[in-house]
Design a protein around this motif. Structure first.
Motif, PDB file in Angstrom:
ATOM      1  N   PHE A  57       4.422   9.452 -12.442  1.00 34.20           N
ATOM      2  CA  PHE A  57       5.347   9.959 -13.450  1.00 34.20           C
ATOM      3  C   PHE A  57       5.248  11.480 -13.533  1.00 34.20           C
ATOM      4  CE2 PHE A  57       4.151   5.700 -15.164  1.00 34.20           C
ATOM      5  CZ  PHE A  57       5.388   5.096 -15.005  1.00 34.20           C
ATOM      6  N   ALA A  58       6.406  12.130 -13.644  1.00 33.26           N
ATOM      7  CA  ALA A  58       6.452  13.592 -13.737  1.00 33.26           C
ATOM      8  C   ALA A  58       7.666  14.014 -14.544  1.00 33.26           C
ATOM      9  CB  ALA A  58       6.511  14.216 -12.343  1.00 33.26           C
ATOM     10  N   PHE A  59       7.532  15.126 -15.266  1.00 30.23           N
ATOM     11  CA  PHE A  59       8.659  15.820 -15.891  1.00 30.23           C
ATOM     12  C   PHE A  59       9.399  14.970 -16.928  1.00 30.23           C
ATOM     13  CE2 PHE A  59       8.729  17.237 -11.274  1.00 30.23           C
ATOM     14  CZ  PHE A  59       7.835  18.261 -11.474  1.00 30.23           C
ATOM     15  N   VAL A  77      21.444  20.153 -12.588  1.00 29.20           N
ATOM     16  CA  VAL A  77      20.737  20.628 -13.778  1.00 29.20           C
ATOM     17  C   VAL A  77      20.404  19.441 -14.685  1.00 29.20           C
ATOM     18  CG1 VAL A  77      21.753  22.930 -13.705  1.00 29.20           C
ATOM     19  CG2 VAL A  77      22.923  21.095 -14.931  1.00 29.20           C
ATOM     20  N   GLY A  78      19.590  19.699 -15.691  1.00 30.22           N
ATOM     21  CA  GLY A  78      19.176  18.649 -16.613  1.00 30.22           C
ATOM     22  C   GLY A  78      17.677  18.516 -16.714  1.00 30.22           C
ATOM     23  N   TRP A  79      16.976  19.331 -15.923  1.00 26.84           N
ATOM     24  CA  TRP A  79      15.521  19.281 -15.932  1.00 26.84           C
ATOM     25  C   TRP A  79      14.976  19.815 -17.258  1.00 26.84           C
ATOM     26  CZ3 TRP A  79      12.687  17.187 -11.915  1.00 26.84           C
ATOM     27  CH2 TRP A  79      13.443  16.814 -10.801  1.00 26.84           C
ATOM     28  N   PRO A  80      13.812  19.339 -17.684  1.00 26.09           N
ATOM     29  CA  PRO A  80      13.243  19.810 -18.952  1.00 26.09           C
ATOM     30  C   PRO A  80      13.019  21.319 -18.957  1.00 26.09           C
ATOM     31  CG  PRO A  80      12.079  17.855 -18.172  1.00 26.09           C
ATOM     32  CD  PRO A  80      12.983  18.297 -17.057  1.00 26.09           C
ATOM     33  N   PRO A  84       0.802  -1.235   0.000  1.00 25.05           N
ATOM     34  CA  PRO A  84       0.000   0.000   0.000  1.00 25.05           C
ATOM     35  C   PRO A  84       0.833   1.282   0.000  1.00 25.05           C
ATOM     36  CG  PRO A  84       0.070  -0.892   2.210  1.00 25.05           C
ATOM     37  CD  PRO A  84       0.811  -1.878   1.328  1.00 25.05           C
ATOM     38  N   VAL A  85       1.749   1.364  -0.945  1.00 26.41           N
ATOM     39  CA  VAL A  85       2.547   2.578  -1.172  1.00 26.41           C
ATOM     40  C   VAL A  85       2.741   2.715  -2.671  1.00 26.41           C
ATOM     41  CG1 VAL A  85       3.796   2.329   1.022  1.00 26.41           C
ATOM     42  CG2 VAL A  85       4.798   1.428  -1.080  1.00 26.41           C
ATOM     43  N   GLY A  86       3.274   3.863  -3.080  1.00 29.43           N
ATOM     44  CA  GLY A  86       3.592   4.070  -4.485  1.00 29.43           C
ATOM     45  C   GLY A  86       5.049   4.446  -4.662  1.00 29.43           C
ATOM     46  N   VAL A  87       5.503   4.475  -5.908  1.00 29.60           N
ATOM     47  CA  VAL A  87       6.868   4.914  -6.239  1.00 29.60           C
ATOM     48  C   VAL A  87       6.760   6.005  -7.299  1.00 29.60           C
ATOM     49  CG1 VAL A  87       9.126   4.291  -7.163  1.00 29.60           C
ATOM     50  CG2 VAL A  87       7.893   2.682  -5.688  1.00 29.60           C
ATOM     51  N   GLY A  88       7.408   7.137  -7.022  1.00 27.02           N
ATOM     52  CA  GLY A  88       7.379   8.259  -7.950  1.00 27.02           C
ATOM     53  C   GLY A  88       8.639   8.332  -8.778  1.00 27.02           C
ATOM     54  N   PHE A  89       8.472   8.440 -10.085  1.00 29.03           N
ATOM     55  CA  PHE A  89       9.609   8.511 -11.006  1.00 29.03           C
ATOM     56  C   PHE A  89       9.713   9.889 -11.641  1.00 29.03           C
ATOM     57  CE2 PHE A  89       8.585   3.970 -11.013  1.00 29.03           C
ATOM     58  CZ  PHE A  89       9.843   3.410 -10.832  1.00 29.03           C
ATOM     59  N   ILE A  90      10.946  10.416 -11.694  1.00 37.95           N
ATOM     60  CA  ILE A  90      11.252  11.607 -12.488  1.00 37.95           C
ATOM     61  C   ILE A  90      11.499  11.085 -13.896  1.00 37.95           C
ATOM     62  CG2 ILE A  90      12.850  13.532 -12.810  1.00 37.95           C
ATOM     63  CD1 ILE A  90      13.450  13.281  -9.756  1.00 37.95           C
ATOM     64  N   THR A  91      10.561  11.320 -14.789  1.00 38.57           N
ATOM     65  CA  THR A  91      10.548  10.590 -16.056  1.00 38.57           C
ATOM     66  C   THR A  91      11.765  10.875 -16.919  1.00 38.57           C
ATOM     67  OG1 THR A  91       8.144  10.811 -15.908  1.00 38.57           O
ATOM     68  CG2 THR A  91       9.028   9.864 -17.905  1.00 38.57           C
ATOM     69  N   TRP A  92      12.290  12.098 -16.880  1.00 39.34           N
ATOM     70  CA  TRP A  92      13.445  12.380 -17.734  1.00 39.34           C
ATOM     71  C   TRP A  92      14.674  11.591 -17.286  1.00 39.34           C
ATOM     72  CZ3 TRP A  92      17.978  14.514 -15.843  1.00 39.34           C
ATOM     73  CH2 TRP A  92      17.916  15.239 -14.652  1.00 39.34           C
ATOM     74  N   ILE A  93      14.717  11.178 -16.025  1.00 38.98           N
ATOM     75  CA  ILE A  93      15.816  10.316 -15.569  1.00 38.98           C
ATOM     76  C   ILE A  93      15.661   8.921 -16.177  1.00 38.98           C
ATOM     77  CG2 ILE A  93      16.812   9.166 -13.547  1.00 38.98           C
ATOM     78  CD1 ILE A  93      16.338  11.684 -11.951  1.00 38.98           C
ATOM     79  N   LEU A  94      14.422   8.408 -16.217  1.00 44.20           N
ATOM     80  CA  LEU A  94      14.189   7.122 -16.876  1.00 44.20           C
ATOM     81  C   LEU A  94      14.548   7.206 -18.351  1.00 44.20           C
ATOM     82  CD1 LEU A  94      10.686   6.039 -15.435  1.00 44.20           C
ATOM     83  CD2 LEU A  94      12.952   5.343 -14.633  1.00 44.20           C
ATOM     84  N   GLU A  95      14.219   8.328 -18.977  1.00 40.20           N
ATOM     85  CA  GLU A  95      14.427   8.469 -20.426  1.00 40.20           C
ATOM     86  C   GLU A  95      15.894   8.427 -20.819  1.00 40.20           C
ATOM     87  OE1 GLU A  95      10.365  11.116 -21.252  1.00 40.20           O
ATOM     88  OE2 GLU A  95      12.323  12.100 -21.128  1.00 40.20           O
ATOM     89  N   ARG A  96      16.791   8.698 -19.882  1.00 37.81           N
ATOM     90  CA  ARG A  96      18.221   8.673 -20.216  1.00 37.81           C
ATOM     91  C   ARG A  96      18.684   7.276 -20.606  1.00 37.81           C
ATOM     92  NH1 ARG A  96      20.909  11.933 -15.218  1.00 37.81           N
ATOM     93  NH2 ARG A  96      20.065  10.083 -14.210  1.00 37.81           N
ATOM     94  N   SER A  97      18.050   6.234 -20.034  1.00 43.93           N
ATOM     95  CA  SER A  97      18.476   4.869 -20.340  1.00 43.93           C
ATOM     96  C   SER A  97      17.998   4.417 -21.719  1.00 43.93           C
ATOM     97  CB  SER A  97      17.967   3.895 -19.282  1.00 43.93           C
ATOM     98  OG  SER A  97      16.552   3.910 -19.218  1.00 43.93           O
ATOM     99  N   ASN A  98      16.893   5.011 -22.199  1.00 44.33           N
ATOM    100  CA  ASN A  98      16.420   4.791 -23.570  1.00 44.33           C
ATOM    101  C   ASN A  98      16.308   3.305 -23.910  1.00 44.33           C
ATOM    102  OD1 ASN A  98      15.519   5.635 -26.086  1.00 44.33           O
ATOM    103  ND2 ASN A  98      17.583   5.626 -26.976  1.00 44.33           N
ATOM    104  N   ALA A 121      18.091  28.609 -10.077  1.00 42.53           N
ATOM    105  CA  ALA A 121      19.376  28.822  -9.397  1.00 42.53           C
ATOM    106  C   ALA A 121      19.679  27.738  -8.369  1.00 42.53           C
ATOM    107  CB  ALA A 121      19.381  30.194  -8.719  1.00 42.53           C
ATOM    108  N   PHE A 122      18.642  27.178  -7.730  1.00 43.23           N
ATOM    109  CA  PHE A 122      18.877  26.127  -6.729  1.00 43.23           C
ATOM    110  C   PHE A 122      19.569  24.924  -7.372  1.00 43.23           C
ATOM    111  CE2 PHE A 122      14.970  28.309  -5.169  1.00 43.23           C
ATOM    112  CZ  PHE A 122      15.498  28.839  -4.005  1.00 43.23           C
ATOM    113  N   ASP A 123      19.068  24.510  -8.544  1.00 36.47           N
ATOM    114  CA  ASP A 123      19.689  23.380  -9.241  1.00 36.47           C
ATOM    115  C   ASP A 123      21.073  23.741  -9.766  1.00 36.47           C
ATOM    116  OD1 ASP A 123      17.938  21.034  -9.243  1.00 36.47           O
ATOM    117  OD2 ASP A 123      16.505  22.322 -10.255  1.00 36.47           O
ATOM    118  N   GLU A 124      21.231  24.982 -10.213  1.00 37.42           N
ATOM    119  CA  GLU A 124      22.541  25.393 -10.730  1.00 37.42           C
ATOM    120  C   GLU A 124      23.601  25.305  -9.649  1.00 37.42           C
ATOM    121  OE1 GLU A 124      20.750  28.529 -14.051  1.00 37.42           O
ATOM    122  OE2 GLU A 124      21.430  29.242 -12.105  1.00 37.42           O
TER     123      GLU A 124
END
Length: 341
Positions: A106-108, A256-259, A72-86, A248-251
């Motif tokens: 799924f997000a981003f 960095v690398g977010w869409p 009874p839990v979920g897992v959240g994925f940052i989708t652009w990180i998954l997309e790097r493996s292609n 700036a926080f990510d910089e």
């Protein structure tokens, strides 16, 4: 007792979902949210399939559940990180689905639909069905997630949200209103996210028409969260108007690398002051590195939503969920008294 489509979907007592927050949500934190009557999410971040599987097994043990019982839990994925493996079938996603979690998020990403299809394909070969959450920052994204991808749950995230989100997202109440007016009534479950830290705010989202809310920052104010003590101290000290949205926080954090169009909300410390001074990225990084070497925390990225100033103490997850539930009930009861029969 509050009954919504969200509480029915996951058989939970409160219409609250704990946001997937990578690196600050250890197994005890996620399981505590679900044990308290809400629905907890693990943030996958950059975890390997093996790390995710091990964490989920620990959560399962914490909850005292056998391996054949849905988790009874979920897992959240940052989708652009998954997309790097292609790859056609992502090993992180496949491993999580094998653990029989109740939901994935799924997000981003540029191609979220392909990952939704992977979930549906995996589930087509078994009885267990995984609920798919999709985070949206605009009406257009909400309609795509509903009509093209068939999302089970839309997380309607407003500009007030802490951490990452759409730089141009409207405030949550406006975006939620637009989504509710455009998405079929029997369509996906609709959750509001962004700056929500009190039961009165939860009640306001429910009366607007949301089926529940996503809480992030408020759960960082807990003993169970993995946020470092110095960052928890910054949260406690923060007042209203203490946050800002910026890349700036990510910089400064070198993350960095977010869409395009995605930035983050955090405590407006000297990271933001440096930007306002007009300093170059090179100079900002130099100041941040020098400060870190000297033990300074004035340029430490502290992700936080606009509601951070509404909380000023560290509690247990169980206490937070109980307080939010009780406050929500009281607020709904007050609202009902406005009606004259």
């Amino acid at each position: 007792m509050i009954s919504t489509r969200l509480t029915s979907l996951f058989d939970v007592k409160t219409p609250i979902v704990g946001a997937p927050m990578a690196y600050v949500s250890p197994p005890g934190f996620v399981s505590a949210i679900s044990s308290a009557g809400s629905f907890g999410f693990l943030g996958a971040g950059n975890s390997t399939p093996e790390q995710l599987s091990e964490t989920l097994k620990t959560i399962r043990a914490n909850l005292g559940l056998q391996s054949n019982v849905p988790l009874p839990v979920g897992v959240g994925f940052i989708t652009w990180i998954l997309e790097r493996s292609n790859v056609p079938t992502d090993p992180c996603l496949a491993g999580v689905l094998e653990e029989r979690v109740q939901a994935v998020w799924f997000a981003f990403g540029k191609d979220i639909g392909s990952y939704v299809r992977q979930v549906r394909e995996h589930d087509s070969k078994r009885d267990h069905k995984t609920k798919v959450f999709v985070l949206v920052n605009s009406l257009e994204e909400a309609l795509q997630a509903t009509n093209e991808w068939g999302a089970d749950v839309l997380v309607v995230q407003g500009n007030e949200a802490g951490g990452h989100g759409g730089a141009k997202a409207p405030p949550v109440a406006l975006l939620l209103t637009a989504v509710l007016a455009s998405v079929p009534k029997d369509g996906p479950v609709i959750l509001a996210a962004g700056g929500i830290a009190t039961g009165a705010q939860i009640a306001s989202m429910l009366t607007l028409g949301a089926d529940g809310v996503v809480i992030g920052t408020r759960f960082l104010f807990t003993h169970e969260s993995n946020y470092p003590s110095v960052k928890k101290e910054a949260l406690v000290k923060a007042g209203l108007g203490s946050t800002a949205r910026s890349t700036a926080f990510d910089e400064v954090n070198r993350t960095v690398g977010w869409p395009t169009g995605i930035d983050g909300r955090g405590i407006a410390n000297e990271i933001i002051s440096d930007v306002n001074e007009g300093l170059s990225l090179e100079e900002r990084l130099k100041r941040a590195d020098e400060g870190k070497d000297k033990g300074s925390t004035s340029r430490l990225p502290v992700w936080a939503g606009a509601g951070v100033g509404l909380t000023n103490k560290i509690q247990s997850v169980e206490e937070v969920v109980r307080e939010l539930q009780e406050e929500t009930v009281r607020a709904l009861q007050r609202a009902s008294q406005l009606l004259v029969h």
